[in-house]
Design an enzyme around this catalytic site. Structure first.
Site: not given
Length: 283
Positions: A58, A82, A133, A147, A151, A182
């Site tokens: 994790d 990733n 990223s 978010y 990044k 995805t």
């Protein structure tokens, strides 16, 4: 190089799973990590059937725990950071728990992973670290501040790290994907706190709606996206010619357009501030 060894985080789905299978298809050794094998049995079975290995990790684990798991892998030639997730909503509504979890997962965890791999890479005077990223780091949208911040922090750490380890034979590459088909948008999380009424019918609410409507309609083909990543890592194929020549790989026409437009704005501000910038030194 003998059979290259990859360590890829976040292999339960999306880019992580696809890149793992692509590297295994090439005959490389791949160790993938995910949070819980029991919750992702299909991905684990797919990877193991292709000859890969899966460990539980994790990204919010303590530094010492992550270091131990990374070092247990042994030699790592290609480290692919990733694993990440997205928490969307206006900055004002985010709880302390949400802020801490987003940064811990997308910044602290990847940093601990890099730390765990660097000792071995230094000893061998070789290695490549790839940090996945997002276009959000370079062109943040409304409802995306947390978010995007995570990044952008990962990118800044990557750029500094590159200058620290280049003389030791270690390379660092940032990958900025655009919108790929995805499950990323299907899994994004919104804040546990309600959106304040003042943000309704503003760019915050309209962007959240666009994210929800775009799921499954993204123009990016994830198989082509991971192929470009595989190529630049291995020095093969279309993107292979860029290996060692660039510190950033942009994939997706949308990402390219947004980054260029944002850079144009930066150049405008930079130029506008030139006189001011030069006015602050001692006389």
């Amino acid at each position: 190089m003998s059979q290259p060894v990859w360590l890829i985080t976040g292999v339960s789905n999306g880019f992580g799973l696809l890149l793992t299978l692509r590297a295994l298809k090439a005959g490389h050794r791949v160790v993938g990590s995910l949070r819980n094998k029991a919750k992702h049995t299909a991905a684990v079975q797919q990877i193991e059937a292709a000859g890969g290995e899966v460990i539980e990790m994790d990204m919010t684990e303590p530094q010492e725990s992550i270091h131990k798991k990374i070092k247990a892998v042994g030699r790592i030639d290609y480290l692919i950071n990733n694993a990440a997730y997205s928490s969307f909503g206006c900055l004002e509504q985010m709880s302390e728990r949400e802020v801490n979890l987003q940064i811990a997962t997308n910044v602290f965890g990847p940093i601990y992973v890099m730390q765990g791999a660097l000792e071995g890479m230094r000893a061998r005077r070789s290695g490549l670290i790839v940090n996945i990223s997002s276009i959000a780091a370079k062109d943040p949208l409304p409802a995306n501040s947390l978010y995007a911040a995570s990044k952008a922090a990962l990118e800044a750490a990557s750029e500094s790290l590159l200058k620290e380890v280049a003389s030791l034979g270690i390379s660092v590459l940032i990958v900025n994907p655009g919108a790929f088909r995805t499950n990323f948008l299907g899994q994004f999380q919104t804040s546990e706190n309600p959106l304040p009424d003042d943000y309704k019918d503003t760019p915050v609410s309209t962007t959240l709606q666009k994210f929800a409507e775009a799921d499954g309609k993204q123009v990016g083909d994830p198989d082509k996206g991971i192929e470009r990543i595989f190529e630049i890592v291995t020095g093969e194929g279309m993107a292979g010619e860029l290996k060692g020549k660039v510190n950033r790989l942009v994939i997706g026409e949308d990402a390219l357009t947004r980054m260029k437009n944002n850079n144009d704005k930066l150049v405008h501000d930079f130029t506008a501030c030139e006189k001011i910038a030069r006015s602050t030194a001692f006389d």
